[in-house]
Design a protein around this motif. Structure first.
Motif, PDB file in Angstrom:
ATOM      1  N   ILE A 223       0.817  -1.208   0.000  1.00  0.00           N
ATOM      2  CA  ILE A 223       0.000   0.000   0.000  1.00  0.00           C
ATOM      3  C   ILE A 223       0.852   1.259   0.000  1.00  0.00           C
ATOM      4  N   ILE A 224       1.999   1.226   0.693  1.00  0.00           N
ATOM      5  CA  ILE A 224       2.795   2.461   0.637  1.00  0.00           C
ATOM      6  C   ILE A 224       3.532   2.598  -0.697  1.00  0.00           C
ATOM      7  N   THR A 225       3.826   1.483  -1.370  1.00  0.00           N
ATOM      8  CA  THR A 225       4.393   1.653  -2.715  1.00  0.00           C
ATOM      9  C   THR A 225       3.360   2.296  -3.625  1.00  0.00           C
ATOM     10  N   GLN A 226       2.106   1.911  -3.425  1.00  0.00           N
ATOM     11  CA  GLN A 226       1.039   2.503  -4.222  1.00  0.00           C
ATOM     12  C   GLN A 226       0.925   4.001  -3.915  1.00  0.00           C
ATOM     13  N   ALA A 227       1.015   4.342  -2.629  1.00  0.00           N
ATOM     14  CA  ALA A 227       0.943   5.753  -2.247  1.00  0.00           C
ATOM     15  C   ALA A 227       2.102   6.524  -2.857  1.00  0.00           C
ATOM     16  N   LEU A 228       3.268   5.886  -2.934  1.00  0.00           N
ATOM     17  CA  LEU A 228       4.451   6.547  -3.493  1.00  0.00           C
ATOM     18  C   LEU A 228       4.220   6.922  -4.961  1.00  0.00           C
ATOM     19  N   THR A 229       3.747   5.947  -5.735  1.00  0.00           N
ATOM     20  CA  THR A 229       3.570   6.249  -7.162  1.00  0.00           C
ATOM     21  C   THR A 229       2.422   7.232  -7.360  1.00  0.00           C
ATOM     22  N   TYR A 230       1.424   7.153  -6.493  1.00  0.00           N
ATOM     23  CA  TYR A 230       0.304   8.089  -6.564  1.00  0.00           C
ATOM     24  C   TYR A 230       0.783   9.515  -6.298  1.00  0.00           C
ATOM     25  N   ALA A 231       1.634   9.655  -5.271  1.00  0.00           N
ATOM     26  CA  ALA A 231       2.162  10.986  -4.943  1.00  0.00           C
ATOM     27  C   ALA A 231       2.982  11.525  -6.109  1.00  0.00           C
ATOM     28  N   LEU A 232       3.807  10.654  -6.708  1.00  0.00           N
ATOM     29  CA  LEU A 232       4.611  11.100  -7.844  1.00  0.00           C
ATOM     30  C   LEU A 232       3.723  11.508  -9.011  1.00  0.00           C
ATOM     31  N   MET A 233       2.653  10.745  -9.210  1.00  0.00           N
ATOM     32  CA  MET A 233       1.749  11.088 -10.307  1.00  0.00           C
ATOM     33  C   MET A 233       1.169  12.488 -10.092  1.00  0.00           C
ATOM     34  N   LEU A 234       0.701  12.749  -8.872  1.00  0.00           N
ATOM     35  CA  LEU A 234       0.138  14.071  -8.582  1.00  0.00           C
ATOM     36  C   LEU A 234       1.179  15.160  -8.826  1.00  0.00           C
ATOM     37  N   ALA A 235       2.425  14.878  -8.410  1.00  0.00           N
ATOM     38  CA  ALA A 235       3.469  15.885  -8.561  1.00  0.00           C
ATOM     39  C   ALA A 235       3.732  16.155 -10.036  1.00  0.00           C
ATOM     40  N   PHE A 236       3.873  15.091 -10.837  1.00  0.00           N
ATOM     41  CA  PHE A 236       4.211  15.278 -12.248  1.00  0.00           C
ATOM     42  C   PHE A 236       3.053  15.892 -13.030  1.00  0.00           C
ATOM     43  N   PHE A 237       1.840  15.770 -12.520  1.00  0.00           N
ATOM     44  CA  PHE A 237       0.716  16.398 -13.197  1.00  0.00           C
ATOM     45  C   PHE A 237       0.754  17.917 -13.071  1.00  0.00           C
ATOM     46  N   GLN A 238       1.530  18.420 -12.124  1.00  0.00           N
ATOM     47  CA  GLN A 238       1.539  19.866 -11.910  1.00  0.00           C
ATOM     48  C   GLN A 238       2.478  20.554 -12.893  1.00  0.00           C
ATOM     49  N   ASN A 239       2.003  21.628 -13.497  1.00  0.00           N
ATOM     50  CA  ASN A 239       2.836  22.378 -14.418  1.00  0.00           C
ATOM     51  C   ASN A 239       4.085  22.915 -13.734  1.00  0.00           C
ATOM     52  N   GLY A 240       3.904  23.360 -12.499  1.00  0.00           N
ATOM     53  CA  GLY A 240       5.006  23.990 -11.791  1.00  0.00           C
ATOM     54  C   GLY A 240       6.135  23.035 -11.462  1.00  0.00           C
ATOM     55  N   PHE A 241       5.887  21.733 -11.601  1.00  0.00           N
ATOM     56  CA  PHE A 241       6.910  20.759 -11.233  1.00  0.00           C
ATOM     57  C   PHE A 241       8.024  20.716 -12.275  1.00  0.00           C
ATOM     58  N   GLY A 242       7.731  21.215 -13.469  1.00  0.00           N
ATOM     59  CA  GLY A 242       8.798  21.362 -14.447  1.00  0.00           C
ATOM     60  C   GLY A 242       9.001  20.188 -15.377  1.00  0.00           C
ATOM     61  N   PHE A 243       7.993  19.343 -15.544  1.00  0.00           N
ATOM     62  CA  PHE A 243       8.136  18.232 -16.486  1.00  0.00           C
ATOM     63  C   PHE A 243       6.964  18.180 -17.459  1.00  0.00           C
ATOM     64  N   GLY A 244       6.458  19.344 -17.797  1.00  0.00           N
ATOM     65  CA  GLY A 244       5.438  19.387 -18.833  1.00  0.00           C
ATOM     66  C   GLY A 244       4.032  19.119 -18.356  1.00  0.00           C
ATOM     67  N   GLY A 245       3.834  18.974 -17.056  1.00  0.00           N
ATOM     68  CA  GLY A 245       2.477  18.821 -16.509  1.00  0.00           C
ATOM     69  C   GLY A 245       1.706  17.701 -17.171  1.00  0.00           C
ATOM     70  N   ASN A 246       0.446  18.014 -17.409  1.00  0.00           N
ATOM     71  CA  ASN A 246      -0.502  17.087 -18.013  1.00  0.00           C
ATOM     72  C   ASN A 246       0.005  16.399 -19.277  1.00  0.00           C
ATOM     73  N   ASN A 247       0.637  17.191 -20.149  1.00  0.00           N
ATOM     74  CA  ASN A 247       1.001  16.673 -21.464  1.00  0.00           C
ATOM     75  C   ASN A 247       2.283  15.871 -21.450  1.00  0.00           C
ATOM     76  N   GLY A 248       3.059  16.004 -20.406  1.00  0.00           N
ATOM     77  CA  GLY A 248       4.320  15.288 -20.350  1.00  0.00           C
ATOM     78  C   GLY A 248       5.299  15.797 -21.406  1.00  0.00           C
ATOM     79  N   LEU A 249       6.185  14.915 -21.834  1.00  0.00           N
ATOM     80  CA  LEU A 249       7.202  15.289 -22.801  1.00  0.00           C
ATOM     81  C   LEU A 249       6.942  14.523 -24.091  1.00  0.00           C
ATOM     82  N   THR A 250       6.986  15.229 -25.210  1.00  0.00           N
ATOM     83  CA  THR A 250       6.719  14.556 -26.487  1.00  0.00           C
ATOM     84  C   THR A 250       7.305  15.371 -27.637  1.00  0.00           C
TER      85      THR A 250
END
Lengths: 374, 552
Positions: free
Chosen positions: A159-186
Motif C-alpha cells: 500500500i505504501i508503494t502505491q501511495a508513493l507512485t500516486y504521490a509522484l503522479m500528482l506531482a508530475f501532473f503539476q505544471n510547476g513541477f517542471g516536467f510538462g504537466g498534463n502533457n508530459g514530454l513529447t
C-alpha cells in the motif's frame, strides 16, 4: 531443480527475444511492397511490449523472488522514462514550435525564463543515462532502506508503494513541477543525431531493446540464480527463519529492490524512445497493478514467465481494444481472477505440468510468504 | 402592518382601505383625488410622476413614494420593478397587471382599463436603483420580520449617510433585538462613512466600537475605509485601525474553524469509505480492491432509488435518500456475500492474491456499470432539506457536509454496536481470533465469513450513498477513493475501528490545514509522503493490535 529449470528458461527466452527482434528489425527494413515487410505500427507495438517486459521482469525480481508485492513499480519505469524524455526534449533544440534553442516548448509556453536546475546537463546523453539510472535507484534505495529496515512488509508495503507512485503522479501532473504537466514530454525528433522517425533508427532501437531485455534476463538470472537467489527465496518463504539463521533479509531485499528499480527504469527509457511520449499517466497506480498481473499470468518466480506474461497480456490488450473495446476490461478483469484462482503459477506453471511433474515438487516455489511466517 | 407614520389624506384613506371595506373607500378616495386641484395633486400624489415618460421624473417619483410610505407604495414599486406597472397614454392613470386582470395602482381595486391605450412604465438603471433603495426603506418599516432584517442588512452594507434619517426612524419603531442590532450597526457604519454629518469624537468612537463588536468582512471594510478618512477625528482613525487588526485576527480564527469543519467533513467521507475496509481488511485479512466499486454501486443505487421513487410517488421524491440508505446497504451487502462465496473464499490466507483477484473484479464491475448506465456522470440530486447552509459564528456550515459527518458517526456507532453487542459480532471476533476453535464450538465459520464480508460491503454501499451527495456519480467513482481508504486503514492500524477514525480525522484535517500553506495538490502529496514516512516508523499504524495473535 525447479530453479535450474526456470533459469535455463531465462537464457532460452533471451536468445528467442534477440532472434525475434532481429527478424522484426530486418523485416521493417524491407521495401513496403514486400509481403513480409513489418509496418512501423507493429515496430512501435513491439518496442512497447519489450519495454513492458522489462517492467514485468523488474516486478518479478522483487515479487517472485523476494516476496515483495510492489504496487508502485511503474514509478521507477516512469522516472526512467522522464530522464530519457528530458534528453530527447532537449535534442529537439530550436526545431520546436517556439523555436527556442535553450528551453523546451512547454517551458516557453509557461513563460519560464531559464531551465530549472534539475534540467542542467540533460542535453548530454551520458548525463541522461546517469539520471535514468541514478534517480530511480536513489529513490528505490531511500524508500527500500526506510521500509525494509523498519520491517514494513506484506500488504503494508504494497500500500505504501502505491501511495508513493500516486504521490509522484500528482506531482508530475503539476505544471510547476517542471516536467510538462498534463502533457508530459513529447514531439521528439532524434536521438544522438539519428532521426527517430526513420525506419533504420526504429529497427536499430528495436534490436537494441531486444539485446537489453536479453541482457536483463541474463543479469536477473545471475542475480537470483546463485547463492544470493537461494537466500532471497528463503527470505520470501520464511523471513524470520532466515533472520534467525544470521542473515540480514533487509539488505538482500534492498539490493534486489534497487536492482529491480534500475531494470524498470531502463524499460521506461526504452519505452519513451520507441513510443515517443511520456506523461504523468504512467505513474498511475493501475499501471503498476497491471504489471503485477503480467507477472502473475506468465508465472511468478520465473524470469521467462514475466517476459511472456507481459507480451501476451499486452498483445491481448492490443487485439481486444481494436476488436471489442468494450470487452477489454471484462477480459482483463477475468484474467486477473482466473489467474489467481486457477493458475497460481501462471502459464509457466502450466507448462511445468506437461512433463508430469508432481505438484508437490513445484509448490515450494510459489508458496506465499505470509503463510509461513506466523 | 399598517402601523406606520403617514402623511396626507391619500395615505390616511389608504390606511382605512387596508383595514376594511375596500370598494367603498376606493370610490371615496378616487373622488377625493379627482376633486383636488392639480397643483396640490402634484405635491401629494407621488404616483403621478410614474405616468410620465421621463426617467428622471420617474426616479424622483420613486424617491417620493418611498418617503411618503403608505400601503400602496410597496406593491406599486414592486410592480414597477417587475415591469407590471402600466400607464394610460392619456392622463396619469396607473394600472398593475395581475395575470389576466388589472388593478388600479393607487387604490388596489380591480379595474378594467382599455388595454389598447396602456403602455408599460419604462425602467432604466437609475430607476431600478431608486426602486431597490426605496423598497429597502419601505420594507424596513412595513415588511415581514424577515424582510425588515434583510432591508436592515442592505442599509448596513450600503452605509450611505443619507439613509441616517430612515435608520433612525426605523430604530424608533422596532423592539426586535436582532433587527435593532443590525440597525445600530448600519447607523454606526453610516456615521463613519464619507459624507456623514459632523459628529463628535465620542460618537465616532462608539461607532467604531460597535462595528468592532459586530466583526465580519463588512465591518472590516467600513473600518478600513474609516481609518483613512481625513474628515474623521484622528483618535477615531486610530481606533478604526486597531479594530481592523482585531477583526483580522478574529477572521483568521474563524478561518481555522472553517478549515477544521471542512477537514472533518472530508475526514468523515474518508471514515465512511474506510470503515468497510476496516472490516474486510482489518478483520478478515482480505484486501478488497473492489471496495471502491462497491461504493460506486451504492451511489448508483441511490440514483436508481431516486428514479424509482420519482416515478412511483413523486411527492416523496425528496425523501428518496432516506430509502436509499437501506437499499444501498442491502444491495452492496448481498453483492458482497456473492463475492465472498464466489471468489474470496478460495483465497483465504493469501491476502496478496485477494488483492489481485478483487482488482480484476473491480475492473469488471466498472465495465458492467459503464455498459448499463453509460460512462458519464448520472445526476443524483440533493434533497432540499440537505441543501443550504447556516452560520455558526464565523463558520459557514453547509448542511450536506454536516449531514455526512453525522451519518459517519451514526454508522460508526452502529458498526461498533454490531461488533460488540450482537451474536454476529461475537462470532466474527471468535472466527478471527481462532478459526478452528470457533468451528469446534459450533460456529459455522463459512457463514460468518460471508456475513462479515457482506457487512463490510454493505458499509461501502452506505459510503456510496453519502458520496453521491458531494461527488460525481460515475463508473470511476471508486478509483478516487480506494487509495485513500487503504491509507486510512493502514495509517490507523489494521483491525482497529478507533484507529480508522483517528486516521480519517487526521488525514482530513491535515489535508485541509496544509492546503492554504502549499496548495491543494502539493498538500495531498505532502500528506502521502508523511503517511509513508509515518508507516516506516510505525509499521502497524497509529493503533497497532498487540498480543500473541498478531502475526509478526
Amino acid at each position: 531443480m525447479n530453479a535450474s529449470l526456470s533459469f535455463r528458461g531465462a537464457s532460452v527466452t533471451a536468445v528467442i527475444v534477440v532472434l525475434l527482434t532481429g527478424v522484426l528489425a530486418v523485416g521493417s527494413l524491407l521495401p513496403a511492397s514486400s509481403p513480409v515487410q513489418v509496418s512501423p505500427f507493429i515496430m512501435t507495438l513491439a518496442g512497447k511490449y519489450l519495454a513492458y517486459a522489462m517492467l514485468a521482469l523488474a516486478v518479478d525480481l522483487v515479487w517472485g523472488f523476494a516476496g515483495i508485492l510492489t504496487l508502485g513499480h511503474a514509478a521507477f519505469f516512469a522516472l526512467g522514462g522522464y530522464a530519457m524524455g528530458m534528453y530527447l526534449v532537449r535534442e529537439i533544440g530550436a526545431r520546436g514550435v517556439y523555436g527556442n534553442a535553450d528551453l523546451p516548448d512547454f517551458m516557453v509556453f509557461l513563460s519560464w525564463k531559464s531551465l530549472p536546475w534539475y534540467w542542467w546537463g540533460s542535453d548530454h546523453f551520458p548525463v541522461a543515462l546517469a539520471l535514468m539510472l541514478v534517480v530511480p535507484a536513489a529513490l528505490a534505495g531511500l524508500f527500500g532502506w526506510l521500509a525494509f529496515r523498519s520491517r514494513v512488509s506484506g500488504v503494508y508495503l504494497s500500500i505504501i508503494t502505491q501511495a508513493l507512485t500516486y504521490a509522484l503522479m500528482l506531482a508530475f501532473f503539476q505544471n510547476g513541477f517542471g516536467f510538462g504537466g498534463n502533457n508530459g514530454l513529447t514531439d521528439f525528433k532524434d536521438i544522438l543525431g539519428f532521426d527517430l522517425h526513420s525506419s533504420y533508427t526504429r529497427a536499430g532501437m528495436l534490436f537494441i531493446s531486444g539485446l537489453i531485455l536479453a541482457g536483463a534476463l541474463l543479469a536477473g538470472r545471475y542475480v537470483v540464480g546463485g547463492r544470493f537467489g537461494s537466500l532471497l527465496i528463503a527470505v520470501r518463504d520464511a523471513e524470520s527463519r532466515t533472520r534467525f539463521l544470521g542473515y540480514r533479509p533487509e539488505q538482500m531485499k534492498l539490493l534486489v529492490w534497487v536492482f529491480s528499480a534500475i531494470i524498470a527504469a531502463i524499460g521506461g527509457a526504452l519505452y519513451v524512445i520507441q513510443v515517443g511520449i511520456i506523461n504523468p499517466g504512467e505513474f498511475a497506480p493501475a499501471n503498476s497493478i497491471e504489471a503485477v498481473i503480467w507477472v502473475a499470468v506468465g508465472g511468478r518466480g520465473t524470469l521467462s514467465g514475466a517476459v511472456i506474461g507481459a507480451i501476451l497480456v499486452n498483445l491481448g490488450k492490443t487485439l481486444f481494444t481494436a476488436w471489442l473495446p468494450e470487452m477489454w476490461l471484462y477480459g482483463l478483469g477475468a484474467l486477473f481472477m482466473a489467474t489467481t484462482l486457477f493458475l497460481p503459477q501462471g502459464l509457466m506453471g502450466l507448462m511445468r505440468h506437461i512433463p508430469k511433474k508432481r505438484p508437490s515438487e513445484v509448490t515450494p516455489e510459489v508458496t506465499s510468504p505470509e503463510g509461513e511466517e506466523a | 402592518m399598517a402601523d406606520v407614520a403617514m402623511s396626507g389624506p391619500a395615505a390616511l384613506s389608504g390606511r382605512k382601505l387596508w383595514n376594511g371595506a375596500r370598494g367603498i373607500f376606493a370610490a371615496v378616495l378616487l373622488s377625493l383625488l379627482f376633486i383636488q386641484p392639480d397643483s396640490a395633486r402634484a405635491d401629494e400624489d407621488a404616483f403621478a410622476g410614474l405616468a410620465t415618460t421621463q426617467f428622471n421624473t420617474i426616479a424622483s417619483s420613486v424617491d417620493q413614494i418611498a418617503q411618503q410610505g403608505g400601503p400602496r407604495a410597496l406593491p406599486v414599486l414592486r410592480a414597477l420593478a417587475d415591469k407590471k406597472l402600466f400607464a394610460a397614454s392619456e392622463g396619469d392613470a396607473l394600472f398593475i397587471r395581475k395575470g389576466d386582470s388589472w388593478e388600479d395602482a393607487r387604490s388596489g381595486v380591480p379595474a378594467t382599463p382599455d388595454e389598447t391605450t396602456l403602455r408599460p412604465v419604462r425602467v432604466n438603471n437609475r430607476v431600478r436603483l431608486a426602486v431597490a433603495a426605496a423598497e429597502a426603506e419601505l420594507e424596513l418599516v412595513s415588511g415581514t420580520p424577515a424582510e425588515r432584517q434583510a432591508s436592515a442588512t442592505v442599509f448596513y452594507q450600503r452605509h450611505d449617510p443619507a439613509m441616517l434619517p430612515a435608520i433612525d426612524k426605523a430604530l424608533s419603531k422596532t423592539d426586535d433585538a436582532t433587527l435593532k442590532d443590525t440597525l445600530l450597526n448600519a447607523r454606526a457604519a453610516a456615521l463613519l462613512s464619507p459624507g456623514a454629518p459632523a459628529s463628535d469624537a465620542q460618537a465616532q468612537q462608539q461607532a467604531v466600537a460597535k462595528l468592532r463588536a459586530a466583526g465580519g468582512l463588512d465591518a472590516r471594510g467600513i473600518l478600513a475605509q474609516a481609518s483613512t478618512e481625513e474628515t474623521l477625528d484622528p483618535a477615531t482613525r486610530k481606533a478604526a485601525e486597531e479594530a481592523v487588526s482585531s477583526i483580522d485576527f478574529e477572521l483568521r480564527l474563524w478561518g481555522f474553524g472553517q478549515d477544521a469543519f471542512y477537514g472533518m467533513s472530508l475526514g468523515s467521507v474518508l471514515l465512511l469509505a474506510a470503515m468497510g475496509l476496516a472490516i474486510t481488511f482489518g478483520v478478515m485479512g482480505v484486501i478488497n480492491m473492489a471496495h471502491g466499486e462497491l461504493m460506486m454501486i451504492g451511489a448508483y443505487t441511490t440514483w436508481l432509488t431516486q428514479k424509482a421513487v420519482l416515478s412511483v410517488a413523486p411527492a416523496l421524491g425528496s425523501f428518496s435518500l432516506v430509502l436509499a440508505i437501506p437499499a444501498a446497504f442491502l444491495v452492496c451487502g448481498a453483492l458482497g456475500i456473492v463475492i465472498e462465496r464466489g471468489l474470496i473464499r478460495f483465497l483465504y490466507g493469501r491476502p496478496l492474491e485477494t488483492l489481485l483477484a478483487t482488482w480484476g473484479l473491480s475492473l469488471i464491475l466498472q465495465q458492467v456499470i459503464r455498459s448499463l448506465f453509460g460512462p458519464t456522470n448520472v445526476a443524483v440530486t440533493t434533497p432540499p432539506w440537505l441543501s443550504g447552509s447556516f452560520h455558526l459564528g464565523g463558520i459557514e456550515v453547509t448542511i450536506d457536509r454536516l449531514a455526512i459527518m453525522i451519518f459517519a458517526v451514526v454508522v460508526m456507532a452502529g458498526l461498533t454496536l454490531v461488533l460488540r453487542r450482537t451474536p454476529l459480532g461475537l462470532q466474527m471476533r471468535a472466527v478471527t481470533q481462532n478459526r478452528r476453535m470457533a468451528a469446534l464450538m459450533g460456529i459455522r465459520t463459512a457463514r460468518v465469513d460471508a456475513l462479515t464480508f457482506g457487512l463490510g460491503s454493505g458499509i461501502a454501499g452506505l459510503a456510496g450513498v453519502a458520496v453521491s451527495q458531494i461527488d460525481n456519480v460515475s463508473p470511476n467513482l471508486g478509483q478516487s477513493y480506494i487509495i485513500d481508504s487503504f491509507l486510512v486503514v493502514v495509517f490507523g492500524g489494521v483491525g482497529n475501528l478507533w484507529g480508522t477514525l483517528a486516521a480519517a480525522a487526521t488525514l482530513g484535517i491535515g489535508g485541509k490545514a496544509l492546503e492554504p500553506l502549499v496548495g491543494a495538490v502539493s498538500g495531498k502529496i505532502l500528506l502521502l509522503v508523511l503517511v509513508i514516512l509515518y508507516i516506516q516508523r510505525h509499521p502497524r499504524g497509529m493503533f497497532p493490535l498487540r498480543g500473541r495473535g498478531v502475526e509478526s
